[in-house]
Write a protein that holds these residues in place. Structure first.
Motif, short mmCIF file in Angstrom:
data_model
loop_
_atom_site.label_atom_id
_atom_site.label_comp_id
_atom_site.label_asym_id
_atom_site.label_seq_id
_atom_site.Cartn_x
_atom_site.Cartn_y
_atom_site.Cartn_z
N GLY A 202 54.12 45.42 9.47
CA GLY A 202 54.32 46.83 9.18
C GLY A 202 54.71 47.67 10.38
N LYS A 203 55.14 47.01 11.45
CA LYS A 203 55.50 47.75 12.67
C LYS A 203 57.01 47.67 12.90
CE LYS A 203 51.10 46.82 15.01
NZ LYS A 203 50.47 46.23 16.23
N PRO A 204 57.60 48.76 13.36
CA PRO A 204 59.03 48.72 13.71
C PRO A 204 59.25 47.85 14.95
CG PRO A 204 58.08 50.81 14.37
CD PRO A 204 57.02 50.10 13.59
N ARG A 205 60.43 47.24 15.02
CA ARG A 205 60.76 46.45 16.22
C ARG A 205 61.06 47.40 17.38
NH1 ARG A 205 65.04 41.87 15.34
NH2 ARG A 205 66.29 43.53 14.41
N GLN A 206 60.85 46.87 18.57
CA GLN A 206 61.07 47.66 19.78
C GLN A 206 62.53 48.06 19.93
OE1 GLN A 206 60.11 45.61 23.40
NE2 GLN A 206 60.35 47.41 24.70
N LEU A 207 62.75 49.31 20.30
CA LEU A 207 64.08 49.79 20.67
C LEU A 207 64.15 49.92 22.19
CD1 LEU A 207 64.65 52.52 17.92
CD2 LEU A 207 65.27 50.10 17.86
N HIS A 208 65.36 50.01 22.70
CA HIS A 208 65.57 50.06 24.16
C HIS A 208 66.53 51.21 24.46
CE1 HIS A 208 64.90 45.88 22.74
NE2 HIS A 208 64.04 45.82 23.76
N ILE A 209 66.09 52.41 24.13
CA ILE A 209 66.97 53.58 24.13
C ILE A 209 67.54 53.88 25.51
CG2 ILE A 209 67.15 56.02 23.57
CD1 ILE A 209 66.76 54.07 21.16
N GLU A 210 66.69 53.91 26.52
CA GLU A 210 67.14 54.31 27.86
C GLU A 210 68.05 53.25 28.49
OE1 GLU A 210 66.88 57.14 29.41
OE2 GLU A 210 65.77 58.06 27.77
N LYS A 211 67.67 51.97 28.37
CA LYS A 211 68.53 50.93 28.95
C LYS A 211 69.87 50.88 28.22
CE LYS A 211 65.07 47.86 31.02
NZ LYS A 211 64.48 46.52 31.04
N ALA A 212 69.84 51.07 26.91
CA ALA A 212 71.11 51.13 26.18
C ALA A 212 71.96 52.29 26.67
CB ALA A 212 70.84 51.25 24.68
N ALA A 213 71.32 53.43 26.91
CA ALA A 213 72.05 54.59 27.43
C ALA A 213 72.72 54.27 28.75
CB ALA A 213 71.11 55.78 27.58
N ASP A 214 72.06 53.47 29.56
CA ASP A 214 72.61 53.10 30.87
C ASP A 214 73.88 52.26 30.74
OD1 ASP A 214 70.49 54.34 32.15
OD2 ASP A 214 69.40 52.48 32.55
N VAL A 215 73.93 51.36 29.74
CA VAL A 215 75.00 50.36 29.73
C VAL A 215 76.11 50.62 28.73
CG1 VAL A 215 73.35 48.62 30.52
CG2 VAL A 215 73.87 48.78 28.09
N ILE A 216 75.90 51.48 27.73
CA ILE A 216 76.96 51.75 26.75
C ILE A 216 78.20 52.28 27.46
CG2 ILE A 216 77.65 53.27 24.86
CD1 ILE A 216 74.82 53.08 23.78
N ASP A 217 79.35 51.75 27.09
CA ASP A 217 80.63 52.23 27.62
C ASP A 217 81.06 53.44 26.79
OD1 ASP A 217 83.23 52.65 28.50
OD2 ASP A 217 83.66 50.51 28.71
N TYR A 218 81.08 54.61 27.41
CA TYR A 218 81.43 55.84 26.70
C TYR A 218 82.92 56.17 26.81
CZ TYR A 218 76.37 56.42 26.86
OH TYR A 218 75.02 56.23 26.73
N GLU A 219 83.66 55.37 27.55
CA GLU A 219 85.06 55.69 27.80
C GLU A 219 86.03 54.76 27.08
OE1 GLU A 219 85.66 55.78 31.99
OE2 GLU A 219 84.27 57.44 32.33
N LYS A 220 85.69 53.49 26.98
CA LYS A 220 86.63 52.52 26.45
C LYS A 220 86.06 51.82 25.23
CE LYS A 220 89.30 48.40 27.74
NZ LYS A 220 89.54 47.38 28.78
N GLN A 221 86.86 51.73 24.18
CA GLN A 221 86.48 50.96 23.00
C GLN A 221 87.09 49.56 23.09
OE1 GLN A 221 84.23 52.21 20.76
NE2 GLN A 221 84.17 53.84 22.29
N PRO A 222 86.49 48.57 22.45
CA PRO A 222 86.95 47.18 22.63
C PRO A 222 88.37 46.97 22.10
CG PRO A 222 85.33 47.33 20.86
CD PRO A 222 85.32 48.66 21.56
N ASP A 223 89.14 46.19 22.83
CA ASP A 223 90.48 45.82 22.38
C ASP A 223 90.39 44.73 21.32
OD1 ASP A 223 91.67 47.53 24.25
OD2 ASP A 223 91.60 45.99 25.81
N GLU A 224 91.38 44.69 20.46
CA GLU A 224 91.44 43.65 19.44
C GLU A 224 92.36 42.54 19.92
OE1 GLU A 224 92.44 43.13 14.67
OE2 GLU A 224 91.94 45.09 15.52
N PRO A 225 91.85 41.32 20.13
CA PRO A 225 92.71 40.25 20.64
C PRO A 225 93.77 39.86 19.63
CG PRO A 225 90.57 39.38 20.00
CD PRO A 225 90.46 40.87 19.90
#
Length: 335
Positions: A202-225
Motif C-alpha cells: 500500500g505504499k507508493p514507490r520512491q520518486l527521485h525528483i531532485e536528481k531527475a531535475a539535475d539530469v533532464i535535458d531541457y534543451e534537446k529532444q531525442p533524434d529519431e534514428p
C-alpha cells in the motif's frame, strides 16, 4: 574461444506480466517485467548455460579471457552492454537516466543510454519519449502541482520499430508493449511519476525528483534514428537500426537460407539476440566447426577471436546484433 549462451535472470516488477514466461521457462505467479539475458551487472549477473564454459559468470569470463569476451576497445572495464527482454503488462514509471559524468559522481556507476526494439505493441501502441518542460523550474512546479502528465510527449510504435533513448531523456514504456532493450551496463533510474499507484504494502514507490531535475535535458529532444539497409538479397535482409557512441544495433532476417556475418567491430565481441524464429549458428573454434541451435529468447556473446560466423534457418529467423567500438572512458566520464 567458444560462443556462449546465458541463463535468463527473471526480475519481478510491479508492472510485469506473464506472457514471456514460457519463452524463458519461468514458473512463478509473480509478475515478471524483465529478463536479463546478457548482464555483467551485480544486480543480475549472467551465468553461462551449457558448453565447455557452463556455470561461469560473465564477470568471470571477462576476467579470465578479456581479449575474447571484452575485446580491445570497451567503454567499461566490465562487459559494457546489458541486454534484456521487457514485458510491460502495465505502464512503467516516467523516468530518466543520468549520463556517465553524473552517474559517476552521484551513484558510483555508469550512465544509461538505451534502445528498444519493439517485439509487440497494441494497435494504438505508443511510448513516452521526451517532454515540453522549458526549464528546471517549470518541471519542479509541475511536479508540485501534479501536472507532469501535461508535459509528456508520446511516440506511436509498431512491431519492428527501433526507439532510441539517450541518457537524460524522459521516457516510459506503456501497457501492452514488449521490447528487447540494449543499454549501457548500469542500473541507475530516477523516477519522476508513477501513475499514483502503490505496491503490495500500500505504499507508493520512491520518486527521485531532485536528481531527475539535475539530469533532464531541457534543451534537446531525442533524434529519431534512420534505419540503413546494409544488404538485401532473396531470403536475407541486414539493416543497421542505430549507431551511437555506446553501441550499434543491426537487425538480420533469414528465410530458408544461410548467411555469413563478419564481426561488427573487429577485435571486439558481438552479441546476437534471437527475437523470432529458430536456426543455427556455426563458426570455427580451434580448427573445428561448432554448431549451436538458436531460438527466440536466446542471447549469445560471440568472442572476438571468432572473426566470422554463419547463421542458418529453414523456418525463418530474426536476430538483433549488438556490438560496441569505443575506447575506455576517461576518469571524468565513468566510475
Amino acid at each position: 574461444m567458444w560462443p556462449v549462451k546465458f541463463r535468463p535472470v527473471a526480475i519481478e516488477r510491479i508492472w510485469g506480466g506473464d506472457e514471456l514466461k514460457p519463452l524463458f521457462g519461468v514458473r512463478t505467479d509473480r509478475p515478471i517485467g524483465e529478463y536479463w539475458v546478457i548482464s555483467a551487472h551485480p544486480n543480475g549477473m549472467s551465468v553461462v548455460d551449457g558448453g565447455p564454459l557452463a556455470g561461469k559468470t560473465l564477470e568471470e569470463l571477462v576476467q579470465s579471457y578479456p581479449e575474447a569476451y571484452l575485446g580491445e576497445r570497451s567503454p567499461q572495464p566490465r562487459f559494457p552492454l546489458l541486454v534484456k527482454f521487457i514485458e510491460a503488462h502495465d505502464d512503467l514509471s516516467v523516468q530518466v537516466h543520468p549520463d556517465d559524468a553524473y552517474a559517476a559522481t552521484h551513484e558510483g556507476d555508469f550512465g544509461k543510454t538505451e534502445a528498444w526494439y519493439v517485439l509487440d505493441a497494441p494497435d494504438d501502441g505508443r511510448v513516452i519519449l521526451g517532454h515540453s518542460f522549458p526549464n528546471r523550474e517549470s518541471y519542479l512546479r509541475a511536479v508540485k502541482e501534479g501536472r507532469v502528465r501535461e508535459f509528456l510527449r508520446y511516440k506511436p510504435i509498431h512491431k519492428g520499430d527501433l526507439v532510441f533513448v539517450p541518457s537524460r531523456t524522459l521516457h516510459a514504456l506503456l501497457r501492452g508493449t514488449k521490447v528487447l532493450e540494449v543499454q549501457q551496463t548500469s542500473d541507475v533510474t530516477y523516477r519522476v511519476y508513477d501513475w499514483d499507484r502503490v505496491d503490495a504494502n500500500g505504499k507508493p514507490r520512491q520518486l527521485h525528483i531532485e536528481k531527475a531535475a539535475d539530469v533532464i535535458d531541457y534543451e534537446k529532444q531525442p533524434d529519431e534514428p534512420t534505419p540503413v539497409a546494409m544488404a538485401e538479397e532473396p531470403g536475407f535482409a541486414w539493416v543497421r537500426l542505430v549507431s551511437c557512441p555506446y553501441f550499434t544495433l543491426d537487425r538480420v532476417r533469414l528465410e530458408a537460407r544461410s548467411a555469413e556475418l563478419e564481426q561488427g567491430a573487429p577485435g571486439n565481441p558481438d552479441c546476437a539476440i534471437v527475437v523470432e524464429g529458430a536456426g543455427e549458428l556455426a563458426c570455427e573454434v580451434d580448427g573445428k566447426t561448432v554448431r549451436m541451435p538458436i531460438k527466440a529468447g536466446d542471447a549469445l556473446i560471440i568472442p572476438s577471436d571468432v572473426r566470422r560466423y554463419t547463421l542458418v534457418s529453414s523456418e525463418g529467423l530474426t536476430l538483433v546484433r549488438a556490438f560496441y567500438d569505443s575506447p575506455a572512458p576517461s576518469a571524468s566520464s565513468g566510475p
